[in-house]
Write a protein that holds these residues in place. Structure first.
Motif, PDB file in Angstrom:
ATOM      1  N   PHE A  25      29.923  -4.798  40.374  1.00 12.47           N
ATOM      2  CA  PHE A  25      28.327  -4.940  41.587  1.00 12.47           C
ATOM      3  C   PHE A  25      29.336  -6.510  41.492  1.00 12.47           C
ATOM      4  N   LEU A  26      29.770  -6.681  40.047  1.00 18.16           N
ATOM      5  CA  LEU A  26      30.071  -8.990  40.536  1.00 18.16           C
ATOM      6  C   LEU A  26      31.495  -9.113  40.627  1.00 18.16           C
ATOM      7  N   ARG A  27      32.310  -8.338  40.810  1.00 10.29           N
ATOM      8  CA  ARG A  27      33.691  -8.198  41.055  1.00 10.29           C
ATOM      9  C   ARG A  27      33.611  -8.094  42.201  1.00 10.29           C
ATOM     10  N   ALA A  28      32.407  -7.381  42.995  1.00 16.68           N
ATOM     11  CA  ALA A  28      32.601  -7.460  44.630  1.00 16.68           C
ATOM     12  C   ALA A  28      31.943  -8.642  45.190  1.00 16.68           C
ATOM     13  N   ALA A  29      30.765  -9.452  44.718  1.00 11.03           N
ATOM     14  CA  ALA A  29      29.949 -10.200  45.193  1.00 11.03           C
ATOM     15  C   ALA A  29      31.465 -11.596  44.500  1.00 11.03           C
ATOM     16  N   LEU A  30      31.664 -11.802  43.355  1.00  7.03           N
ATOM     17  CA  LEU A  30      32.117 -13.003  42.985  1.00  7.03           C
ATOM     18  C   LEU A  30      33.367 -13.430  44.065  1.00  7.03           C
ATOM     19  N   ALA A  31      34.345 -12.231  44.561  1.00  7.96           N
ATOM     20  CA  ALA A  31      34.872 -12.648  45.355  1.00  7.96           C
ATOM     21  C   ALA A  31      34.715 -13.035  47.020  1.00  7.96           C
ATOM     22  N   GLY A  32      33.381 -12.875  46.960  1.00  5.24           N
ATOM     23  CA  GLY A  32      33.333 -13.180  48.168  1.00  5.24           C
ATOM     24  C   GLY A  32      32.609 -12.089  49.459  1.00  5.24           C
ATOM     25  N   GLU A  33      32.369 -10.411  48.908  1.00  8.08           N
ATOM     26  CA  GLU A  33      32.055  -9.558  49.261  1.00  8.08           C
ATOM     27  C   GLU A  33      30.767  -9.653  49.982  1.00  8.08           C
ATOM     28  N   LYS A  34      30.491  -8.781  51.349  1.00 11.97           N
ATOM     29  CA  LYS A  34      29.196  -8.461  51.196  1.00 11.97           C
ATOM     30  C   LYS A  34      28.984  -7.393  49.970  1.00 11.97           C
ATOM     31  N   VAL A  35      28.197  -6.806  50.149  1.00 11.68           N
ATOM     32  CA  VAL A  35      27.778  -6.218  49.110  1.00 11.68           C
ATOM     33  C   VAL A  35      26.315  -4.907  49.164  1.00 11.68           C
ATOM     34  N   SER A  36      26.514  -4.069  49.879  1.00  8.60           N
ATOM     35  CA  SER A  36      25.660  -2.386  50.058  1.00  8.60           C
ATOM     36  C   SER A  36      26.638  -1.930  49.473  1.00  8.60           C
TER      37      SER A  36
END
Length: 316
Positions: free
Chosen positions: A122-133
């Motif tokens: 999750f952190l990889r995606a979120a910290l890359a600026g992605e919208k996470v669902s």
């Protein structure tokens, strides 16, 4: 780059009095400051201050537990630090222990390996600026995106003791963080993470020539940490189980004093660095010579000035 880290805050020194100390650390040879999170300061606030006090230092959490903050809050904490110290912050995360998570923070401690893995992804995606669902195995996230994404995203380190977590760090993290080991244990850890991954470890250092004092202080810490099941299992895996079995037996019977007495001197000397500052520096270097990338000194106070001790322990 040769790294030499220090755990802050220093014991016995209020956080508000750390500015001058942190400002001088680079001149004493330190490259990093790392925090922990147990029952004192939180993992992030000291680093926020240090980011402004010493712009040459790398900053890291060792570690922020994955259970005691929601995944989104953990991402926000990390993004805040990464924004304050671009390219200089490492987010170290880990499962922590059942005592800290369940007994102190009233949160279930279930499936730690999977929870750490899912939080990392999750952190990889979120910290890359992605919208996470995403429906992860241990939690679900719906439509989360950081309002202030950071560039570059921080590196992520995993706290790891045994093979499965160490291998997860090698596959998916930028660094593995371990704890409570001797120089001779480092190659065993390296076998699991490979030669390239950054490997950091907190090393407990008691700079005194009074062996009895150092061993007494070391025994207190060892009984406090290594009776925790995850650390007990770690040292069983490392081969130190028979040496520590009398301690564990006494601890289970509720005899804390006897448990401390039954730790062999050799085990204390293996796991706690003590002696003159020169000897302590050489001993810390021996961890590096055995394959450690980043030693993180955790000062064990002896009553002497901790600032002077930190200065003398720096490689210069």
């Amino acid at each position: 780059m040769k790294r030499w880290g220090l755990t802050i805050p220093l014991p016995g020194v209020p956080l508000a009095e750390h500015r001058k100390i942190v400002e001088e650390l680079p001149d004493w040879g330190y490259t990093d400051v790392w925090t922990s999170e147990k029952a004192g300061t939180d993992a992030f606030t000291p680093l926020a201050l240090a980011s402004q006090w010493a712009p040459r230092l790398r900053l890291g959490t060792a570690v922020a537990p994955v259970y005691t903050r929601g995944p989104a809050l953990l991402a926000m904490n990390a993004a805040t630090l990464a924004g304050l110290a671009p390219g200089r912050f490492v987010l170290g995360i880990g499962a922590s222990s059942e005592v800290i998570v369940r007994k102190w923070n009233a949160t279930e401690y279930v499936a730690p390996l999977r929870r750490v893995r899912d939080t990392l992804r999750f952190l990889r995606a979120a910290l890359a600026g992605e919208k996470v669902s995403e429906a992860y195995e241990t939690f679900s996230i719906s439509e989360f995106r950081l309002e202030h994404p950071v560039d570059p995203p921080p590196e992520i380190a995993l706290a790891a003791l045994k093979p499965e977590m160490l291998r997860l760090a090698a596959r998916e993290a930028d660094c593995a963080i371990t704890n409570w080991l001797a120089p001779g244990d480092v190659p065993r850890i390296r076998e699991q993470v490979g030669p390239e991954l950054e490997l950091a470890a907190r090393i407990f250092v008691c700079p005194t020539e009074d062996k009895a004092l150092a061993r007494r202080l070391g025994r207190r810490l060892i009984t406090g940490y290594l009776t925790v099941p995850v650390y007990a299992a770690f040292h069983e895996w490392l081969g130190r189980g028979p040496d520590l079995k009398p301690m564990h037996d006494a601890w289970k019977l509720g005899d804390r004093r006897k448990a401390m007495e039954l730790i062999p001197d050799e085990a204390v000397d293996d796991l706690v660095v003590h002696g003159t500052p020169e000897f302590c520096r050489e001993r810390v270097q021996s961890y590096v010579d055995n394959g450690l990338s980043t030693p993180i000194i955790a000062l064990i106070p002896t009553g002497d000035c901790p600032v002077g001790q930190v200065r003398r322990l720096g490689p210069g």
